[in-house]
Design a protein around this motif. Structure first.
Motif, PDB file in Angstrom:
ATOM      1  N   SER A  34       0.828  -1.211   0.000  1.00  0.00           N
ATOM      2  CA  SER A  34       0.000   0.000   0.000  1.00  0.00           C
ATOM      3  C   SER A  34       0.856   1.251   0.000  1.00  0.00           C
ATOM      4  CB  SER A  34      -0.917   0.011   1.234  1.00  0.00           C
ATOM      5  OG  SER A  34      -1.835  -1.054   1.180  1.00  0.00           O
ATOM      6  N   THR A  35       1.918   1.235   0.795  1.00  0.00           N
ATOM      7  CA  THR A  35       2.804   2.401   0.864  1.00  0.00           C
ATOM      8  C   THR A  35       3.531   2.614  -0.460  1.00  0.00           C
ATOM      9  OG1 THR A  35       3.143   1.966   3.228  1.00  0.00           O
ATOM     10  CG2 THR A  35       4.693   3.463   2.144  1.00  0.00           C
ATOM     11  N   THR A  36       4.081   1.531  -1.013  1.00  0.00           N
ATOM     12  CA  THR A  36       4.824   1.619  -2.271  1.00  0.00           C
ATOM     13  C   THR A  36       3.943   2.105  -3.420  1.00  0.00           C
ATOM     14  OG1 THR A  36       6.230  -0.224  -1.562  1.00  0.00           O
ATOM     15  CG2 THR A  36       6.260   0.334  -3.903  1.00  0.00           C
ATOM     16  N   ILE A  37       2.757   1.502  -3.538  1.00  0.00           N
ATOM     17  CA  ILE A  37       1.864   1.862  -4.638  1.00  0.00           C
ATOM     18  C   ILE A  37       1.293   3.261  -4.454  1.00  0.00           C
ATOM     19  CG2 ILE A  37      -0.360   1.318  -5.713  1.00  0.00           C
ATOM     20  CD1 ILE A  37       1.964  -0.407  -6.653  1.00  0.00           C
ATOM     21  N   SER A  38       1.002   3.650  -3.221  1.00  0.00           N
ATOM     22  CA  SER A  38       0.487   5.004  -2.972  1.00  0.00           C
ATOM     23  C   SER A  38       1.491   6.058  -3.407  1.00  0.00           C
ATOM     24  CB  SER A  38       0.163   5.181  -1.476  1.00  0.00           C
ATOM     25  OG  SER A  38      -0.917   4.375  -1.099  1.00  0.00           O
ATOM     26  N   VAL A  39       2.757   5.851  -3.041  1.00  0.00           N
ATOM     27  CA  VAL A  39       3.807   6.785  -3.451  1.00  0.00           C
ATOM     28  C   VAL A  39       3.910   6.819  -4.977  1.00  0.00           C
ATOM     29  CG1 VAL A  39       6.297   7.212  -3.424  1.00  0.00           C
ATOM     30  CG2 VAL A  39       5.121   6.553  -1.319  1.00  0.00           C
ATOM     31  N   SER A  40       3.833   5.638  -5.610  1.00  0.00           N
ATOM     32  CA  SER A  40       3.938   5.551  -7.069  1.00  0.00           C
ATOM     33  C   SER A  40       2.781   6.273  -7.751  1.00  0.00           C
ATOM     34  CB  SER A  40       3.958   4.088  -7.514  1.00  0.00           C
ATOM     35  OG  SER A  40       5.032   3.390  -6.939  1.00  0.00           O
ATOM     36  N   VAL A  41       1.557   6.030  -7.270  1.00  0.00           N
ATOM     37  CA  VAL A  41       0.367   6.641  -7.873  1.00  0.00           C
ATOM     38  C   VAL A  41       0.412   8.159  -7.735  1.00  0.00           C
ATOM     39  CG1 VAL A  41      -2.140   6.879  -7.676  1.00  0.00           C
ATOM     40  CG2 VAL A  41      -1.103   4.612  -7.614  1.00  0.00           C
ATOM     41  N   VAL A  42       0.747   8.644  -6.534  1.00  0.00           N
ATOM     42  CA  VAL A  42       0.831  10.095  -6.325  1.00  0.00           C
ATOM     43  C   VAL A  42       1.884  10.698  -7.243  1.00  0.00           C
ATOM     44  CG1 VAL A  42       1.477  11.890  -4.683  1.00  0.00           C
ATOM     45  CG2 VAL A  42      -0.031  10.030  -3.965  1.00  0.00           C
ATOM     46  N   PHE A  43       3.036  10.038  -7.363  1.00  0.00           N
ATOM     47  CA  PHE A  43       4.104  10.530  -8.241  1.00  0.00           C
ATOM     48  C   PHE A  43       3.637  10.595  -9.701  1.00  0.00           C
ATOM     49  CE2 PHE A  43       7.500   9.397 -11.250  1.00  0.00           C
ATOM     50  CZ  PHE A  43       8.354  10.488 -11.072  1.00  0.00           C
ATOM     51  N   ILE A  44       2.984   9.520 -10.161  1.00  0.00           N
ATOM     52  CA  ILE A  44       2.509   9.455 -11.555  1.00  0.00           C
ATOM     53  C   ILE A  44       1.452  10.527 -11.821  1.00  0.00           C
ATOM     54  CG2 ILE A  44       1.189   8.047 -13.200  1.00  0.00           C
ATOM     55  CD1 ILE A  44       2.623   5.588 -11.924  1.00  0.00           C
ATOM     56  N   LEU A  45       0.506  10.697 -10.896  1.00  0.00           N
ATOM     57  CA  LEU A  45      -0.570  11.669 -11.087  1.00  0.00           C
ATOM     58  C   LEU A  45      -0.044  13.104 -11.057  1.00  0.00           C
ATOM     59  CD1 LEU A  45      -3.491  10.128  -8.987  1.00  0.00           C
ATOM     60  CD2 LEU A  45      -3.112  10.010 -11.449  1.00  0.00           C
ATOM     61  N   VAL A  46       0.845  13.397 -10.117  1.00  0.00           N
ATOM     62  CA  VAL A  46       1.417  14.749 -10.036  1.00  0.00           C
ATOM     63  C   VAL A  46       2.230  15.046 -11.290  1.00  0.00           C
ATOM     64  CG1 VAL A  46       3.094  16.193  -8.819  1.00  0.00           C
ATOM     65  CG2 VAL A  46       1.431  14.862  -7.514  1.00  0.00           C
ATOM     66  N   ASN A  47       2.992  14.063 -11.744  1.00  0.00           N
ATOM     67  CA  ASN A  47       3.807  14.228 -12.949  1.00  0.00           C
ATOM     68  C   ASN A  47       2.934  14.543 -14.162  1.00  0.00           C
ATOM     69  OD1 ASN A  47       6.234  14.076 -14.555  1.00  0.00           O
ATOM     70  ND2 ASN A  47       5.565  12.052 -15.234  1.00  0.00           N
TER      71      ASN A  47
END
Length: 282
Positions: free
Chosen positions: A79-92
């Motif tokens: 959950s932590t890994t994917i949350s960081v990934s999703v936030v990074f992808i969406l912000v990008n």
């Protein structure tokens, strides 16, 4: 009591056989796509499953051998890994195309944001690992365990989207809910560690974040995705994309409703010290 225990065991056996069979079929289909159709990008699925299995072994070897603690700890890692990934992808993507451009139908259905495909594969590998781990250690209950149904729905929707390379960005949006999953898993680990004082500041903050992310990151986000699908229904080409997406989101919304009810009951139990001390099945 013995009869009830035997019935529960029989239900577990039946559920286990069915969900193990579906998992094997899924695994064979993934291997077929990788080796026969040369879809090497799907190796991220295998990488995700292997990584989380390694994490399982490490936690089991050096922290605790309790199957539920190990499973929950690995789920927290996901959950932590994917949350960081999703936030990074969406912000990008928001910085590149703007918020409105991100949510265009053509982008959500036919486009693939940078790193989105790999992140979706990685998460898919986790759900397969977790399904197998729960089946192996029987970390479920009932004839139709909601957690196993949840994972099966996700595996079907995710892998079909990955095979056809469509609605990848839509599925990335659904993974925003992993922000809430962080606090679900934190709560389980905290209770297993013996921290159960509902009046403590850390528990109050945890519950606040739990409800906040449940409302906005899980319930509201999934509801808005469903509304977006319905609003853009006429823009979909004929095929399985729209029916599959609506099926998946309908299932997720029902599961979210059940989760909200369970969360409310858990909150009430934890606020009552006597009930909390007498309840050991959470």
């Amino acid at each position: 009591m013995a009869r009830s225990t035997g019935q529960n065991q029989n239900e577990k056996n039946k559920a286990g056989v069915f969900f193990l069979a579906t998992l094997i079929l899924w695994f064979v289909s993934v291997l077929f796509e990788i080796f026969f159709n040369k879809r090497t990008e799907l190796l991220w699925i295998v990488a995700g499953a292997c990584l989380f299995q390694i994490a399982n072994w490490l936690i089991r070897s050096f922290v605790s051998r309790d199957p539920l603690f190990v499973n929950t700890s690995v789920s927290l890692l996901h959950s932590t890994t994917i949350s960081v990934s999703v936030v990074f992808i969406l912000v990008n993507q928001c910085l590149r195309n703007g918020f409105g451009g991100m949510l265009e139908h053509s982008q959500l259905v036919g486009g693939t944001w940078e790193w989105a495909y790999a992140a979706l594969c990685f998460s898919c590998g986790y759900f397969a690992y977790d399904q197998l781990d729960m089946l192996h250690y029987r970390l479920y209950s009932g004839l139709i365990p909601s957690i196993l149904v949840h994972h099966l729905i996700l595996l079907i929707c995710f892998t079909l989207a990955l095979y056809r390379n469509v609605t990848i960005n839509y599925l990335m949006l659904t993974l925003v809910c992993e922000l809430h999953s962080i606090f679900l898993h934190v709560r389980k680990v905290r209770r297993m560690a013996g921290v159960r004082d509902a009046k403590s500041t850390i528990v109050k903050i945890e519950w606040f974040l739990n409800w906040l992310t449940f409302i906005f990151a899980r319930s509201l986000s999934h509801l808005l995705i469903t509304i977006k699908l319905i609003a853009d229904a006429s823009k979909f080409e004929k095929g399985v994309e729209l029916p599959l997406a609506l099926f998946g989101m309908t299932g997720m919304n029902f599961i979210n409703a059940g989760l909200g009810i369970d969360l409310f009951h858990a909150y009430k139990r934890e606020r009552d010290p006597q009930k909390s001390s007498n309840y050991h099945g959470e």
